[in-house]
Every structure is written in structure tokens, then in C-alpha cells.
Design an enzyme around this catalytic site. Structure first.
Site, short mmCIF file in Angstrom:
data_model
loop_
_atom_site.label_atom_id
_atom_site.label_comp_id
_atom_site.label_asym_id
_atom_site.label_seq_id
_atom_site.Cartn_x
_atom_site.Cartn_y
_atom_site.Cartn_z
CG ASP A 65 -9.71 -0.54 4.35
OD1 ASP A 65 -9.38 -0.93 3.22
OD2 ASP A 65 -8.98 -0.63 5.35
CE LYS A 114 -3.81 -2.52 2.08
NZ LYS A 114 -4.66 -2.82 3.26
CD GLN A 128 -3.67 -4.22 6.41
OE1 GLN A 128 -3.76 -3.19 5.76
NE2 GLN A 128 -4.03 -5.39 5.91
N1 GUN Z 1 -6.73 -7.10 5.89
C1 GUN Z 1 -6.92 -7.89 4.82
N2 GUN Z 1 -7.45 -7.19 3.81
C2 GUN Z 1 -7.60 -5.92 4.24
C3 GUN Z 1 -8.07 -4.71 3.65
O1 GUN Z 1 -8.51 -4.65 2.50
N3 GUN Z 1 -8.02 -3.62 4.44
C4 GUN Z 1 -7.58 -3.65 5.71
N4 GUN Z 1 -7.60 -2.52 6.41
N5 GUN Z 1 -7.15 -4.74 6.29
C5 GUN Z 1 -7.15 -5.87 5.55
#
Ligand code: GUN
Length: 280
Positions: free
Chosen positions: A120, A53, A97
Site C-alpha cells: 500500500d 482485491k 485494510q
Molecule cells: N481503505 C481505503 N482505501 C484503502 C487502500 O487503498 N488501502 C488500504 N489498506 N485501506 C484502504
């Protein structure tokens, strides 16, 4: 043999588009769109995801900052921390996350996020907006799946689509988005009596169960399109939810890695520029 639906190639295109929008925003407003990434603890997969990211944010010309907090952080302190990021004018998007360490309640932590910065799409408000068909920030993985299907020219209107998995982050929001595309949607999950009959009928099969090999060759109709959302680590190797020989019957299929994964990251950047445009 199935055509490969190249998520890396499509994600690169999406990031180019984000970069152009970010540059236009910056020229008009004198600052870059900003993204904050919050990681609690040291979950190994999470460490690798946040690195992707951070890199994608750089490629798309966004400002990003990463905050690493110890797994022992108190829920209250984490909520306050997230709340302060919410008030930071340089930040348009904030993501926490997941998964969080067991001692922290996900719902309580996500509730500290301002919905307009929830890139998200995991807050209750944004999930409700999706259910209501209202504009809002939507979860990145389902956005990425829909984008890949469109990009590949798959007709969803009237199509029979089977989604395997009912998670709050993928299966459920994806089912709602597919309904908006006028697909006939069946959601299967761990309590479903049998996967085979429903999967065999499907024009499009989307596997998001987090179980390696749950979709087998004999379940899939000749010519179906197969999207593999699964990321499973087996013996140090990344594999999806779909058995590799499904490619012998499918007309098109996403690889793992290099399919849906890069799209999730690209859609996060797209949501961040979207959020900054809405906020300003
Ligand atoms: N953990 C696994 N996939 C994701 C995601 O798309 N966003 C976040 N924040 N955590 C995750």
C-alpha cells in the site's frame, strides 16, 4: 460532453501485464507472488474492497490469503500477527485494510509491516522514499491516477494541476508524484479559503476530498480533465466528489464507480509483483 476515462478497461490491461509478470516469476522461482490481506472488524465498505482485491489477485494469477480478525483484537496481538506475515516467505505483499477500529493506532500497526512488503506504500519509510524521490513502494490510488492520466494522453509537464484533499493515502502522495511529472501542483483542503479561483485555473482537477459534489460545474474550466477519486455513499448509491454536470464542460472525466476505484486495486497487484521481483 466529456470523454469517459474508463478505469475498468485500463485496470484490465494492467492486470494482464501483472499476470504475465507473475507467470514469468513463477516459472523462474517455482512459486506464485503472494499477497496477504488483513481485515480487522467488519467495516462494510472494507468488506467490499477486500472482495475486489481478492478477485483481482485471482485474475492476475497471484496467490492470496485473507485474514479476518475481530474488532476487539489487541494492538499488540495485531502487530505480532502482521509481523509473522512479514516473515512468511510465500508472501511478497501485505496490506492492512484501513480504517482500523478506533481503539487501534494506525501508525503503530503499520510500523509492524516490513517496508519491502508494504504494497500500500503507507509505511513511514516508503512515504519518506517518495518524498526523497527514491525507489520504493508507492500508494496505489495516486499510482492509479497518474497511470490513467498518462493512458489518456494527458500532458502533465508544465500543466496546472489542482488536487483537492491532503490525505496521507491520496492527496499528499499524489501531489509529490505530480511534481515528479513536472506539473505545477496546488493542493486545496478543508481550510482553503476558496476552491473556485484555483480550480478554475486548472488544466487537470483531481478531487479526493470525500465530499460529494465539492467540484461543481461553474468551478471548472472548459476543456479541463477531471479525475474523481471520491467514493461517497448517498442513499445507497455510490457517487464521487464531482457533480455529474461537470461532464458538460470537462474534456475528459472519470466515472464513479468504474474510474479510479478499479485502478487502485490493479496497482495493488502491480505493487505485489514489483515487491516480489525486488525481494528475489
Ligand atoms: N481503505 C481505503 N482505501 C484503502 C487502500 O487503498 N488501502 C488500504 N489498506 N485501506 C484502504
Amino acid at each position: 460532453m466529456a470523454e469517459r476515462i474508463d478505469g475498468r478497461a485500463r485496470a484490465a490491461e494492467v492486470l494482464e501485464g501483472v499476470k504475465a509478470r507473475a507467470a514469468a516469476f513463477s516459472a523462474a522461482k517455482g512459486r506464485l507472488p503472494g499477497l496477504a490481506i488483513v481485515l480487522v472488524g467488519e467495516h462494510p465498505a472494507s468488506l467490499s474492497y477486500i472482495r475486489s482485491k481478492e478477485q483481482a489477485a485471482g485474475r492476475a494469477g497471484l496467490y492470496s490469503e485473507t485474514h479476518r480478525l475481530p474488532a476487539t483484537v489487541a494492538e499488540d496481538a495485531l502487530r505480532r500477527f502482521v509481523g509473522r506475515l512479514g516473515e512468511d516467505e510465500r508472501l511478497d505483499g501485505i496490506l492492512v485494510q484501513l480504517p482500523l477500529p478506533d481503539a487501534l493506532r494506525q501508525e503503530e500497526v503499520l510500523a509492524a509491516l516490513p517496508p519491502e512488503k508494504d504494497v500500500d506504500g503507507f509505511t513511514t519509510l516508503n512515504q519518506g522514499r517518495l518524498l526523497a524521490g527514491e525507489r520504493g513502494l508507492r500508494p496505489c490510488t495516486p499510482l492509479g491516477v497518474i497511470d490513467l492520466l498518462r493512458w489518456h494522453g494527458v500532458r502533465l509537464d508544465g500543466a496546472e494541476v489542482v488536487v483537492i484533499g491532503r490525505s496521507r493515502t491520496v492527496g499528499r502522495p499524489l501531489a509529490l508524484m505530480l511534481l515528479e511529472e513536472h506539473a505545477s501542483v496546488t493542493v486545496l483542503h478543508s481550510h482553503s479559503q476558496s476552491l473556485s479561483d484555483d480550480v478554475r485555473r486548472a488544466d487537470v482537477v483531481i478531487a479526493a476530498a470525500g465530499q460529494a459534489g465539492i467540484v461543481r460545474r461553474e468551478m471548472v474550466r472548459e476543456g479541463a480533465v477531471v479525475i474523481d477519486v471520491g467514493i461517497n455513499r448517498i442513499g445507497g448509491k455510490l457517487v464521487g466528489d464531482v457533480a455529474p454536470d461537470v461532464a458538460e464542460v470537462a474534456s475528459a472525466m472519470t466515472p464513479v464507480p468504474g474510474g479510479v476505484g478499479p485502478m487502485t486495486v490493479a496497482m495493488l497487484m502491480a505493487n505485489t509483483v514489483e515487491a516480489c521481483t525486488w525481494r528475489s
